[in-house]
Design a protein around this motif. Structure first.
Motif: not given
Length: 267
Positions: A207-216, A195-201, A156-164
């Motif tokens: 969870l997803a690391w998107i765009g210019d979000t700082e790592l730490i 915590n054993n609950m399904p991940v929602t949008r 993909e060349g980058t991180n996705s937003d986790g939606v797809g």
């Protein structure tokens, strides 16, 4: 969001202590395994992939991640593993289950301790913004594969937003040109439960690391989530020569990985 004051006040103790436990676990893992890796590399003249996998397993557990496999990684040598890319956590999760080195953008090498560890893990660095170096980068990856090293590529060349899953860049499959016997294994990674609950949008940005979000800051918030389940699907390996060209190979990998991602996220 998990970083709201009210949410922190209500969070269970194991979540509030998540960052502290995560950092302590990561430091302990590094303290135990990095010197061993350096020593064995000096004595044996080569790195020890099993130690790298042990490091990634320890780091994943420190982060609160539990990993579930569907299928298994190819046991062949010189395999190109291609995976979707959701988070910085993909590296320890996939590294815990695949004996391989990663391909990463060149500036990762300058990320302080993260860059030092990536270099120690024999990461292949690529300069994705400069077309003039494409051939050199392709050859560097091809040489590693020809030497029997396994490589993990995020097409993909980058991180996705986790939606797809984002469209794959077929140019990144150039390493398979002229190598019809090159084994390629598509891999799907997804973070499916917290915590054993399904991940929602609504939970995906945690969870997803998107765009210019700082790592730490993102990593600290991730560790405060609690127990995260990561699932990996190892799809059937294919040979590059089974496809008319690298674009067809790229489309195949994108299709099966995207289908796997939808399946995992739907439970």
């Amino acid at each position: 969001m998990t970083d709201a004051p009210a949410d922190r006040a209500r969070a269970p103790r194991f979540q509030r202590l998540g960052p502290t436990k995560g950092i302590a676990g990561a430091l302990t893992t590094a303290t135990l395994l990095v010197p061993a890796e350096l020593m064995l590399r000096r004595l044996a003249g080569r790195d020890k992939a099993r130690l790298r996998m042990a490091f990634h397993r320890g780091l994943s557990r420190s982060l609160g991640i539990r990993i579930t496999n569907h299928g298994r990684a190819s046991r062949e040598r010189g395999v190109l593993f291609v995976s979707n890319h959701v988070s910085w956590a993909d590296v320890p999760v996939l590294g815990a289950r695949i004996r391989a080195a990663f391909v990463a953008k060149a500036d990762v090498a300058g990320w302080g301790v993260v860059g030092w560890l990536a270099t120690l893990a024999r990461t292949v660095y690529v300069e994705r913004t400069r077309r003039t170096t494409t051939g050199e980068q392709r050859d560097a990856i091809a040489e590693r594969l020809a030497a029997g090293d396994n490589i993990i590529l995020f097409p993909e060349g980058t991180n996705s937003d986790g939606v797809g899953v984002l469209p794959f860049k077929s140019a990144l499959f150039a390493v398979t040109d002229g190598a019809p016997d090159r084994i390629v294994q598509p891999v799907t990674i997804a973070y499916t439960r917290v915590n054993n609950m399904p991940v929602t949008r609504e939970r995906l940005p945690d969870l997803a690391w998107i765009g210019d979000t700082e790592l730490i800051p993102h990593a600290m918030a991730f560790m405060a989530l609690g127990r995260v389940r990561a699932e990996i699907i190892f799809h059937p390996p294919v040979r590059a020569g089974d496809f008319a060209n690298r674009k067809a190979l790229s489309r195949h990998c994108e299709t099966v990985i995207a289908q796997g991602y939808r399946k995992l996220m739907r439970g």
